[in-house]
Design a protein around this motif. Structure first.
Motif, PDB file in Angstrom:
ATOM      1  N   THR A  62       0.868  -1.168   0.000  1.00  0.00           N
ATOM      2  CA  THR A  62       0.000   0.000   0.000  1.00  0.00           C
ATOM      3  C   THR A  62       0.905   1.217   0.000  1.00  0.00           C
ATOM      4  O   THR A  62       1.702   1.403   0.922  1.00  0.00           O
ATOM      5  N   ILE A  63       0.812   1.998  -1.056  1.00  0.00           N
ATOM      6  CA  ILE A  63       1.627   3.213  -1.183  1.00  0.00           C
ATOM      7  C   ILE A  63       0.894   4.351  -0.476  1.00  0.00           C
ATOM      8  O   ILE A  63      -0.306   4.539  -0.668  1.00  0.00           O
ATOM      9  N   LYS A  64       1.632   5.096   0.356  1.00  0.00           N
ATOM     10  CA  LYS A  64       1.064   6.246   1.052  1.00  0.00           C
ATOM     11  C   LYS A  64       1.619   7.508   0.408  1.00  0.00           C
ATOM     12  O   LYS A  64       2.825   7.698   0.354  1.00  0.00           O
ATOM     13  N   TYR A  65       0.730   8.359  -0.084  1.00  0.00           N
ATOM     14  CA  TYR A  65       1.142   9.613  -0.718  1.00  0.00           C
ATOM     15  C   TYR A  65       1.230  10.733   0.316  1.00  0.00           C
ATOM     16  O   TYR A  65       0.648  10.642   1.399  1.00  0.00           O
ATOM     17  N   ALA A  66       1.939  11.794  -0.037  1.00  0.00           N
ATOM     18  CA  ALA A  66       2.152  12.933   0.873  1.00  0.00           C
ATOM     19  C   ALA A  66       0.829  13.564   1.307  1.00  0.00           C
ATOM     20  O   ALA A  66       0.710  14.059   2.423  1.00  0.00           O
ATOM     21  N   LEU A  90       9.862  -1.097  -6.404  1.00  0.00           N
ATOM     22  CA  LEU A  90       9.124   0.010  -5.805  1.00  0.00           C
ATOM     23  C   LEU A  90       9.057  -0.116  -4.286  1.00  0.00           C
ATOM     24  O   LEU A  90       9.057  -1.216  -3.750  1.00  0.00           O
ATOM     25  N   GLY A  91       9.025   1.014  -3.623  1.00  0.00           N
ATOM     26  CA  GLY A  91       8.863   1.014  -2.177  1.00  0.00           C
ATOM     27  C   GLY A  91      10.149   1.160  -1.393  1.00  0.00           C
ATOM     28  O   GLY A  91      10.141   1.075  -0.165  1.00  0.00           O
ATOM     29  N   ILE A  92      11.269   1.382  -2.067  1.00  0.00           N
ATOM     30  CA  ILE A  92      12.527   1.624  -1.360  1.00  0.00           C
ATOM     31  C   ILE A  92      12.580   3.115  -1.029  1.00  0.00           C
ATOM     32  O   ILE A  92      12.499   3.951  -1.923  1.00  0.00           O
ATOM     33  N   LYS A  93      12.681   3.428   0.249  1.00  0.00           N
ATOM     34  CA  LYS A  93      12.651   4.842   0.670  1.00  0.00           C
ATOM     35  C   LYS A  93      13.897   5.615   0.213  1.00  0.00           C
ATOM     36  O   LYS A  93      13.796   6.739  -0.244  1.00  0.00           O
ATOM     37  N   TYR A 135      15.642  -7.657  -1.861  1.00  0.00           N
ATOM     38  CA  TYR A 135      15.826  -6.487  -0.996  1.00  0.00           C
ATOM     39  C   TYR A 135      14.634  -5.550  -1.144  1.00  0.00           C
ATOM     40  O   TYR A 135      14.078  -5.056  -0.159  1.00  0.00           O
ATOM     41  N   GLY A 136      14.216  -5.295  -2.391  1.00  0.00           N
ATOM     42  CA  GLY A 136      13.106  -4.379  -2.652  1.00  0.00           C
ATOM     43  C   GLY A 136      11.806  -4.844  -2.024  1.00  0.00           C
ATOM     44  O   GLY A 136      11.051  -4.032  -1.465  1.00  0.00           O
ATOM     45  N   VAL A 137      11.538  -6.129  -2.084  1.00  0.00           N
ATOM     46  CA  VAL A 137      10.309  -6.670  -1.474  1.00  0.00           C
ATOM     47  C   VAL A 137      10.344  -6.442   0.021  1.00  0.00           C
ATOM     48  O   VAL A 137       9.360  -5.963   0.625  1.00  0.00           O
ATOM     49  N   GLU A 138      11.464  -6.747   0.663  1.00  0.00           N
ATOM     50  CA  GLU A 138      11.598  -6.544   2.105  1.00  0.00           C
ATOM     51  C   GLU A 138      11.468  -5.065   2.454  1.00  0.00           C
ATOM     52  O   GLU A 138      10.762  -4.704   3.402  1.00  0.00           O
ATOM     53  N   ALA A 139      12.141  -4.210   1.701  1.00  0.00           N
ATOM     54  CA  ALA A 139      12.137  -2.763   1.985  1.00  0.00           C
ATOM     55  C   ALA A 139      10.736  -2.178   1.840  1.00  0.00           C
ATOM     56  O   ALA A 139      10.353  -1.280   2.591  1.00  0.00           O
ATOM     57  N   SER A 140       9.947  -2.682   0.893  1.00  0.00           N
ATOM     58  CA  SER A 140       8.601  -2.133   0.683  1.00  0.00           C
ATOM     59  C   SER A 140       7.656  -2.500   1.821  1.00  0.00           C
ATOM     60  O   SER A 140       6.605  -1.880   1.972  1.00  0.00           O
ATOM     61  N   LEU A 141       8.021  -3.500   2.613  1.00  0.00           N
ATOM     62  CA  LEU A 141       7.176  -3.915   3.733  1.00  0.00           C
ATOM     63  C   LEU A 141       7.457  -3.118   5.003  1.00  0.00           C
ATOM     64  O   LEU A 141       6.689  -3.152   5.953  1.00  0.00           O
ATOM     65  N   GLU A 142       8.597  -2.389   5.003  1.00  0.00           N
ATOM     66  CA  GLU A 142       8.956  -1.578   6.174  1.00  0.00           C
ATOM     67  C   GLU A 142       8.127  -0.309   6.201  1.00  0.00           C
ATOM     68  O   GLU A 142       7.811   0.258   5.175  1.00  0.00           O
ATOM     69  N   GLU A 143       7.791   0.112   7.372  1.00  0.00           N
ATOM     70  CA  GLU A 143       6.996   1.359   7.526  1.00  0.00           C
ATOM     71  C   GLU A 143       7.867   2.580   7.421  1.00  0.00           C
ATOM     72  O   GLU A 143       8.944   2.687   7.814  1.00  0.00           O
TER      73      GLU A 143
END
Length: 143
Positions: A62-66, A90-93, A135-143
């Protein structure tokens, strides 16, 4: 047409070399993420205008926008482009991480904040691509 049929049709529509590379990448993704949700984005917006290349998506986030809105989306995407193939992570901060961690060791590819672009699979090291995907899958799961 269901998602699997859309994916199959999209891959089949590619010229031969790109088709076999896309099929191999699709199989790799299914091996790396066996229980993942599959997506197919035809690249068209709400007005049916083409705004991007069609993309096969894998996983769920779930992508959170500004502005506070959210959107369900895939974690990893693969897409054919004019000169080759793009793998979207996608989802790497940290938008410099992919290039720093994998840019020099992945082979003949352009690595940006969320995309690894290459001409053919034989130009890159598949094991490094797998590492970047996981790595990307794991990173996208982090808050």
């Amino acid at each position: 047409m269901n998602v699997q049929e859309q994916i199959k049709k999209y891959i089949a529509s590619q010229p031969e070399l790109k088709r076999s590379d896309m099929q191999a990448l699709h199989q790799l993704m299914l091996q790396q993420l066996p229980a993942c949700k599959l997506w197919f984005d035809d690249g068209k917006n709400a007005e049916n205008k083409t705004v991007t290349n069609p993309t096969i998506g894998y996983g769920f986030q779930t992508i959170k926008y500004a502005n506070g809105k959210t959107r369900d989306f895939f974690q990893i995407g693969i897409s054919a482009n004019k000169t080759g193939i793009s793998v979207y992570i996608l989802g790497i901060k940290d938008k410099t991480y992919l290039a720093r961690a994998y840019g020099k060791k992945i082979g003949k590819a352009d690595v940006s904040g969320y995309c690894i672009k290459f001409k053919t699979l034989k130009d890159i090291h598949i094991d490094i691509l797998k590492e970047a995907i996981l790595y990307g899958v794991e990173a996208s799961l982090e808050e």
